[in-house]
Write an enzyme that holds these catalytic residues in place. Structure first.
Site, mmCIF file in Angstrom:
data_model
loop_
_atom_site.group_PDB
_atom_site.id
_atom_site.type_symbol
_atom_site.label_atom_id
_atom_site.label_comp_id
_atom_site.label_asym_id
_atom_site.label_seq_id
_atom_site.Cartn_x
_atom_site.Cartn_y
_atom_site.Cartn_z
ATOM 1 N N ALA B 7 -24.714 -28.656 29.943
ATOM 2 C CA ALA B 7 -26.010 -28.123 30.369
ATOM 3 C C ALA B 7 -27.037 -28.143 29.250
ATOM 4 C CB ALA B 7 -25.837 -26.684 30.855
ATOM 5 N N CYS B 8 -28.292 -28.433 29.635
ATOM 6 C CA CYS B 8 -29.410 -28.255 28.700
ATOM 7 C C CYS B 8 -30.593 -27.729 29.484
ATOM 8 C CB CYS B 8 -29.749 -29.564 27.985
ATOM 9 S SG CYS B 8 -30.428 -30.854 29.045
ATOM 10 N N GLY B 9 -31.705 -27.499 28.817
ATOM 11 C CA GLY B 9 -32.864 -26.863 29.448
ATOM 12 C C GLY B 9 -33.249 -27.475 30.778
ATOM 13 N N LEU B 40 -29.490 -25.421 32.352
ATOM 14 C CA LEU B 40 -28.924 -24.142 31.905
ATOM 15 C C LEU B 40 -28.996 -23.078 33.002
ATOM 16 C CD1 LEU B 40 -30.216 -23.904 28.230
ATOM 17 C CD2 LEU B 40 -27.825 -23.766 28.932
#
Lengths: 153, 91
Positions: B7-9, B40
């Site tokens: 996950a990332c922004g 995220l």
């Protein structure tokens, strides 16, 4: 990588901007003026930076890689901002921490999990501090373009 | 097969790099796992279906799935240590 736009005109030397909002605004407005992103891109970039900051602490010359959702983008592109005076960005992994950033690699992306090669190359560049130093310290836009192009394209 | 959630922004850029790095490393190690990317924000609703969550951004919520912060795979600082940590959950 032919579909990702990058050329000399997409490398900007900035010296008036006093903080990260001004830096991000200048670069986003520039992309917008050239039709590469929609007019919603700038606000999307700014709010994304506030929520999920993009500063990367490298231990030497720190870099930020602002980017946002694909619906704000017309044409995939990379815009590089070289800051004469570093500005503070929050660190991606630790938003409570502020780091001095000298190089901005703004990404305008049009594929959700795509652009893998280009993204990998951007990360390689970030990890190659010798090249980053060359980019930051050079006053010759041709040299800067050559260094970045060789690494990214 | 183990399942990894990266996950990332925005679930677009840094998770793509991290996912591909983990994929390459797992192939080298001969470990089979599926890797999925997300934002995220989606972590709380998805995490329990996975064996490991890897994030580039700061994740503050509480989940029962083990979570590893992988900013090192972007900056290169302490990269090997983080790879080892990720692998330890997938062996």
């Amino acid at each position: 990588m032919s579909e990702i736009k990058f050329n000399k005109s997409l490398i900007l030397k900035l010296n008036k901007e006093k903080n990260n909002t001004e830096v991000l605004s200048t670069l986003a407005e520039y992309l917008c003026k050239h039709g590469l992103v929609k007019d919603t891109y700038k606000n999307a970039i700014l709010s994304r930076e506030e929520e999920y900051p993009t500063g990367l602490f490298t231990g030497n010359i720190n870099i930020a890689i602002p980017h946002t959702d694909i619906q704000h983008v017309n044409q995939a592109a990379i815009c590089v901002g070289i800051l004469e005076n570093p500005v503070k960005f929050h660190a991606m992994d630790n938003p409570g921490k502020k780091i001095d950033v000298s190089l901005i690699i703004m990404l305008a992306l049009t594929e959700v999990h795509g652009h893998v090669n280009m993204l990998q190359k951007v990360i390689e560049l970030i990890q190659n501090q010798k090249l980053v130093k060359e980019i930051i310290q050079s006053n010759n836009s041709k040299t800067i373009y050559k260094v970045i192009k060789e690494q990214l394209l | 097969m183990k399942k990894v959630l990266v996950a990332c922004g925005n679930g677009i850029a840094t998770s793509t790099v991290v996912a591909s790095k983990i994929k390459d490393r797992l192939a080298d190690e001969g470990i089979q796992a599926t890797i999925t990317q997300c934002k995220l924000l989606e972590v709380p609703s998805k995490a329990e279906d996975y064996d490991l969550v890897v994030t580039t951004g700061n994740y503050v919520g509480k989940i029962s799935t083990p979570i590893v912060g992988a900013i090192s795979l972007l900056t290169g600082i302490g990269q090997e240590e983080i790879f080892e940590k990720i692998l330890s959950y997938l062996k």
